[in-house]
Design a protein around this motif. Structure first.
Motif, PDB file in Angstrom:
ATOM      1  N   HIS A  39       0.826  -1.224   0.000  1.00  0.00           N
ATOM      2  CA  HIS A  39       0.000   0.000   0.000  1.00  0.00           C
ATOM      3  C   HIS A  39       0.858   1.272   0.000  1.00  0.00           C
ATOM      4  CE1 HIS A  39      -3.304  -2.740   0.790  1.00  0.00           C
ATOM      5  NE2 HIS A  39      -2.686  -3.175   1.874  1.00  0.00           N
ATOM      6  N   THR A  40       1.802   1.312  -0.930  1.00  0.00           N
ATOM      7  CA  THR A  40       2.642   2.499  -1.079  1.00  0.00           C
ATOM      8  C   THR A  40       2.916   2.694  -2.566  1.00  0.00           C
ATOM      9  OG1 THR A  40       4.723   3.548  -0.387  1.00  0.00           O
ATOM     10  CG2 THR A  40       4.781   1.167  -0.769  1.00  0.00           C
ATOM     11  N   ASP A  41       3.917   3.534  -2.915  1.00  0.00           N
ATOM     12  CA  ASP A  41       4.269   3.738  -4.322  1.00  0.00           C
ATOM     13  C   ASP A  41       5.687   3.255  -4.571  1.00  0.00           C
ATOM     14  OD1 ASP A  41       5.777   5.681  -3.065  1.00  0.00           O
ATOM     15  OD2 ASP A  41       4.626   7.372  -3.849  1.00  0.00           O
ATOM     16  N   VAL A  42       6.122   3.301  -5.831  1.00  0.00           N
ATOM     17  CA  VAL A  42       7.451   2.801  -6.190  1.00  0.00           C
ATOM     18  C   VAL A  42       8.576   3.576  -5.490  1.00  0.00           C
ATOM     19  CG1 VAL A  42       9.111   2.540  -8.099  1.00  0.00           C
ATOM     20  CG2 VAL A  42       6.740   1.764  -8.379  1.00  0.00           C
ATOM     21  N   PRO A  43       8.544   4.931  -5.452  1.00  0.00           N
ATOM     22  CA  PRO A  43       9.575   5.643  -4.684  1.00  0.00           C
ATOM     23  C   PRO A  43       9.581   5.240  -3.212  1.00  0.00           C
ATOM     24  CG  PRO A  43       8.469   7.164  -6.166  1.00  0.00           C
ATOM     25  CD  PRO A  43       7.692   5.879  -6.215  1.00  0.00           C
ATOM     26  N   GLY A  44       8.406   4.890  -2.668  1.00  0.00           N
ATOM     27  CA  GLY A  44       8.346   4.428  -1.282  1.00  0.00           C
ATOM     28  C   GLY A  44       9.084   3.106  -1.107  1.00  0.00           C
ATOM     29  N   VAL A  45       8.848   2.169  -2.028  1.00  0.00           N
ATOM     30  CA  VAL A  45       9.560   0.883  -1.980  1.00  0.00           C
ATOM     31  C   VAL A  45      11.067   1.104  -2.153  1.00  0.00           C
ATOM     32  CG1 VAL A  45       9.843  -1.372  -3.096  1.00  0.00           C
ATOM     33  CG2 VAL A  45       7.567  -0.399  -2.823  1.00  0.00           C
ATOM     34  N   ALA A  46      11.449   2.117  -2.938  1.00  0.00           N
ATOM     35  CA  ALA A  46      12.867   2.416  -3.156  1.00  0.00           C
ATOM     36  C   ALA A  46      13.576   2.777  -1.849  1.00  0.00           C
ATOM     37  CB  ALA A  46      13.024   3.544  -4.163  1.00  0.00           C
ATOM     38  N   LEU A  47      12.806   3.217  -0.831  1.00  0.00           N
ATOM     39  CA  LEU A  47      13.417   3.511   0.462  1.00  0.00           C
ATOM     40  C   LEU A  47      13.978   2.242   1.110  1.00  0.00           C
ATOM     41  CD1 LEU A  47      10.891   6.094   1.960  1.00  0.00           C
ATOM     42  CD2 LEU A  47      13.231   6.538   1.181  1.00  0.00           C
ATOM     43  N   SER A  48      13.400   1.083   0.777  1.00  0.00           N
ATOM     44  CA  SER A  48      13.962  -0.170   1.298  1.00  0.00           C
ATOM     45  C   SER A  48      15.334  -0.423   0.694  1.00  0.00           C
ATOM     46  CB  SER A  48      13.018  -1.346   1.005  1.00  0.00           C
ATOM     47  OG  SER A  48      12.943  -1.614  -0.389  1.00  0.00           O
ATOM     48  N   LEU A  49      15.546   0.071  -0.523  1.00  0.00           N
ATOM     49  CA  LEU A  49      16.862  -0.017  -1.153  1.00  0.00           C
ATOM     50  C   LEU A  49      17.843   0.903  -0.438  1.00  0.00           C
ATOM     51  CD1 LEU A  49      18.468  -1.229  -3.528  1.00  0.00           C
ATOM     52  CD2 LEU A  49      17.727   0.706  -4.916  1.00  0.00           C
ATOM     53  N   SER A  50      17.379   2.101  -0.085  1.00  0.00           N
ATOM     54  CA  SER A  50      18.223   3.021   0.678  1.00  0.00           C
ATOM     55  C   SER A  50      18.576   2.423   2.030  1.00  0.00           C
ATOM     56  CB  SER A  50      17.496   4.358   0.871  1.00  0.00           C
ATOM     57  OG  SER A  50      17.186   4.954  -0.369  1.00  0.00           O
ATOM     58  N   GLY A  51      17.589   1.779   2.680  1.00  0.00           N
ATOM     59  CA  GLY A  51      17.843   1.124   3.964  1.00  0.00           C
ATOM     60  C   GLY A  51      18.894   0.041   3.837  1.00  0.00           C
ATOM     61  N   PHE A  52      18.855  -0.678   2.715  1.00  0.00           N
ATOM     62  CA  PHE A  52      19.844  -1.735   2.469  1.00  0.00           C
ATOM     63  C   PHE A  52      21.239  -1.148   2.333  1.00  0.00           C
ATOM     64  CE2 PHE A  52      22.174  -4.857  -0.036  1.00  0.00           C
ATOM     65  CZ  PHE A  52      21.814  -6.060   0.577  1.00  0.00           C
ATOM     66  N   PHE A  53      21.361  -0.053   1.572  1.00  0.00           N
ATOM     67  CA  PHE A  53      22.665   0.576   1.385  1.00  0.00           C
ATOM     68  C   PHE A  53      23.204   1.140   2.703  1.00  0.00           C
ATOM     69  CE2 PHE A  53      21.470   1.261  -3.264  1.00  0.00           C
ATOM     70  CZ  PHE A  53      22.284   0.240  -3.699  1.00  0.00           C
ATOM     71  N   ILE A  54      22.327   1.730   3.508  1.00  0.00           N
ATOM     72  CA  ILE A  54      22.758   2.253   4.805  1.00  0.00           C
ATOM     73  C   ILE A  54      23.254   1.116   5.698  1.00  0.00           C
ATOM     74  CG2 ILE A  54      21.957   3.374   6.934  1.00  0.00           C
ATOM     75  CD1 ILE A  54      20.002   4.984   5.146  1.00  0.00           C
ATOM     76  N   GLY A  55      22.553  -0.019   5.671  1.00  0.00           N
ATOM     77  CA  GLY A  55      22.991  -1.182   6.437  1.00  0.00           C
ATOM     78  C   GLY A  55      24.338  -1.692   5.959  1.00  0.00           C
ATOM     79  N   LEU A  56      24.550  -1.692   4.651  1.00  0.00           N
ATOM     80  CA  LEU A  56      25.843  -2.110   4.101  1.00  0.00           C
ATOM     81  C   LEU A  56      26.960  -1.196   4.587  1.00  0.00           C
ATOM     82  CD1 LEU A  56      25.057  -2.989   0.357  1.00  0.00           C
ATOM     83  CD2 LEU A  56      25.681  -4.582   2.166  1.00  0.00           C
ATOM     84  N   GLN A 236      11.789   3.227 -11.992  1.00  0.00           N
ATOM     85  CA  GLN A 236      10.871   4.299 -12.346  1.00  0.00           C
ATOM     86  C   GLN A 236      11.055   4.728 -13.799  1.00  0.00           C
ATOM     87  OE1 GLN A 236      11.225   7.875 -10.012  1.00  0.00           O
ATOM     88  NE2 GLN A 236       9.255   8.655 -10.666  1.00  0.00           N
ATOM     89  N   VAL A 237      12.321   4.847 -14.232  1.00  0.00           N
ATOM     90  CA  VAL A 237      12.590   5.299 -15.599  1.00  0.00           C
ATOM     91  C   VAL A 237      12.031   4.322 -16.628  1.00  0.00           C
ATOM     92  CG1 VAL A 237      14.428   5.648 -17.311  1.00  0.00           C
ATOM     93  CG2 VAL A 237      14.625   6.673 -15.041  1.00  0.00           C
ATOM     94  N   PHE A 238      12.331   3.037 -16.463  1.00  0.00           N
ATOM     95  CA  PHE A 238      11.942   2.071 -17.486  1.00  0.00           C
ATOM     96  C   PHE A 238      10.497   1.588 -17.364  1.00  0.00           C
ATOM     97  CE2 PHE A 238      16.655   1.312 -17.632  1.00  0.00           C
ATOM     98  CZ  PHE A 238      16.816   1.789 -18.923  1.00  0.00           C
ATOM     99  N   MET A 239       9.998   1.419 -16.138  1.00  0.00           N
ATOM    100  CA  MET A 239       8.661   0.842 -15.975  1.00  0.00           C
ATOM    101  C   MET A 239       7.558   1.883 -15.858  1.00  0.00           C
ATOM    102  SD  MET A 239       9.166  -2.679 -13.772  1.00  0.00           S
ATOM    103  CE  MET A 239      10.138  -2.080 -12.407  1.00  0.00           C
ATOM    104  N   GLU A 240       7.874   3.106 -15.413  1.00  0.00           N
ATOM    105  CA  GLU A 240       6.840   4.129 -15.273  1.00  0.00           C
ATOM    106  C   GLU A 240       6.919   5.191 -16.360  1.00  0.00           C
ATOM    107  OE1 GLU A 240       6.490   5.730 -11.352  1.00  0.00           O
ATOM    108  OE2 GLU A 240       5.768   3.826 -10.537  1.00  0.00           O
ATOM    109  N   ILE A 241       8.150   5.572 -16.736  1.00  0.00           N
ATOM    110  CA  ILE A 241       8.280   6.605 -17.777  1.00  0.00           C
ATOM    111  C   ILE A 241       8.167   6.000 -19.177  1.00  0.00           C
ATOM    112  CG2 ILE A 241       9.865   8.304 -18.792  1.00  0.00           C
ATOM    113  CD1 ILE A 241      10.966   8.782 -15.984  1.00  0.00           C
ATOM    114  N   TYR A 242       8.875   4.875 -19.391  1.00  0.00           N
ATOM    115  CA  TYR A 242       8.825   4.231 -20.705  1.00  0.00           C
ATOM    116  C   TYR A 242       7.834   3.070 -20.765  1.00  0.00           C
ATOM    117  CZ  TYR A 242      12.898   7.043 -21.925  1.00  0.00           C
ATOM    118  OH  TYR A 242      13.743   8.089 -22.188  1.00  0.00           O
TER     119      TYR A 242
END
Length: 410
Positions: A39-56, A236-242
């Motif tokens: 129940h969120t958007d793609v940029p919201g899910v991208a925050l889990s990627l940021s969380g992963f990088f911060i953990g790394l 976002q670029v490939f699946m939402e813009i294109y």
């Protein structure tokens, strides 16, 4: 060392290095499905990627002193076990907040593999071969963007995105088995190393003050940061813009990885005639030019899907040349404290990458301009920092091609 032993060492070290990239690339095609489920958007899910990088980034600093004090394998076992448990928890996540939290823990586990593999290259192979070994590791790592998004797309379209994390847990279990049975103990633990905060901080500061370390760490980190922008911004670029579907996105992501892995392997051939320093100097210039053209073209709206892919391909090829040479030059002055040096390098690189991914998640513009501008800024920072630091610190660097000089540093 026999060819067979050499092959298996590189293969295992490569799979350790690739665990983090697989953890990133495999779930990218699932962003839209995950956004809907959570129940969120793609940029919201991208925050889990940021969380992963911060953990790394945080985990790098944790494992460096542990690897130097207890050897390479014991901390590696613990990290891989943490990763397996966290991966299962990712599959069970019922909210975005839970996903971000367990992705952070998953990253803490996976970065043990990345730090240990870098340190073991320094342990097991002659220093003047390190750039070539890191390039070979990138050959293994290169299977991640070639295979992981494609597999992730089909898994997401089939049994569901949760199974991506189950597959990652199984992979980590197999890697753990290979490490236990095949990988040699490459380092004699130094029990004199203290794990108290003050000595640890002192150890990191000693490494950081080395001119060669901070020059090539920041040069390599900012040059590599454009890759983080691409990874976080590409869904976002490939699946939402294109408007590409998850399977097509996976295939394009795999195709673009050919630039990264191909350049890293071509780098091994170029090293026969040129030094790592020369390769970095030229490639930083090319990367800057490519990124400026991409940013200007994106702003002017002249790039369609094909044009965007071409510019990304050229940029990633530059990263493929820069990264193995930057790592080799960064670690060249260190042997006894290679674990500390590799962990600090990784923390800085991933810390900068985390900032880039968070920045990308804040952009809501429905265009390629944010991605192109961020990639341009990181490339220009890498070029500028290298240009200034090399001139300020001229004569203070050790060449990776001179093993005798490296040994003399200690």
């Amino acid at each position: 060392m026999t060819r067979k032993k050499h092959f298996f060492l590189v293969l295992i070290l490569g799979t350790l290095t690739a665990l983090g990239p697989f953890s990133i690339d495999m779930y990218l095609p699932g962003f839209p499905a995950m956004a809907k489920y959570l129940h969120t958007d793609v940029p919201g899910v991208a925050l889990s990627l940021s969380g992963f990088f911060i953990g790394l980034a945080a985990g790098q600093l944790l494992y460096g002193p542990l690897l130097d004090k207890y050897g390479r394998k014991k901390p590696l076992y613990i990290g891989l076990c943490v990763y397996i448990v966290a991966s299962v928890c990712c599959a069970l996540a019922q909210s975005l907040e839970m996903l971000i939290a367990v992705r952070f823990i998953q990253a803490i586990g996976s970065c043990a593999a990345a730090v240990a593999s870098m340190a073991m290259v320094r342990d097991l192979f002659p220093v003047n071969e390190n750039a070539k070994i890191f390039a070979l590791l990138m050959l293994v790592v290169g299977t991640s963007p070639m295979i992981a998004p494609t597999v992730g797309g089909y898994v997401t379209a089939g049994p569901g995105w949760q199974w991506v994390f189950i597959i990652l847990a199984i992979m980590a279990a197999l890697i753990l088995l290979a490490v236990a049975l095949v990988l040699p103990s490459s380092y004699v633990p130094d029990k004199t190393i203290s794990l108290r905060p003050k000595p640890i901080i002192t150890g990191f500061l000693t490494v950081f003050k080395n001119p060669q370390f901070y020059t090539y760490t920041f040069t390599g980190s900012f040059a590599f940061a454009g890759l983080f922008a691409y990874v976080s911004g590409s869904p976002q670029v490939f699946m939402e813009i294109y408007h590409l579907d998850d399977k097509t996105y996976g295939w394009i992501f795999a195709g673009l990885s050919v630039a990264l892995i191909g350049a890293s392997q071509l780098n091994s051939l170029v090293l026969r005639k040129f030094t790592s320093e020369q390769i970095i100097r030229v490639t930083l210039s090319v990367q800057s030019i490519v990124s400026i053209v991409f940013a200007m073209g994106a702003y002017a709206g002249v790039f369609d899907l094909a044009g965007t892919i071409v510019m990304l391909f050229l940029f990633l090829a530059c990263v493929g040349f820069i990264n193995p040479n930057a790592i080799a030059l960064t670690l060249a002055p260190f042997s006894k404290n290679a674990g500390t040096a590799s962990s600090l390098f990784g923390a800085i690189q991933l810390g900068i990458g985390s900032l880039v991914t968070v920045t990308m998640s804040e952009f809501k513009a429905h265009s390629t301009v944010p991605l192109a501008i961020v990639m341009c800024i990181t490339a220009l920072l890498a070029f500028g920092l290298h240009f200034i630091s090399v001139r300020v610190n001229r004569g203070k660097f050790v060449s990776v091609d001179d093993a005798t000089a490296v040994a003399a540093v200690h």
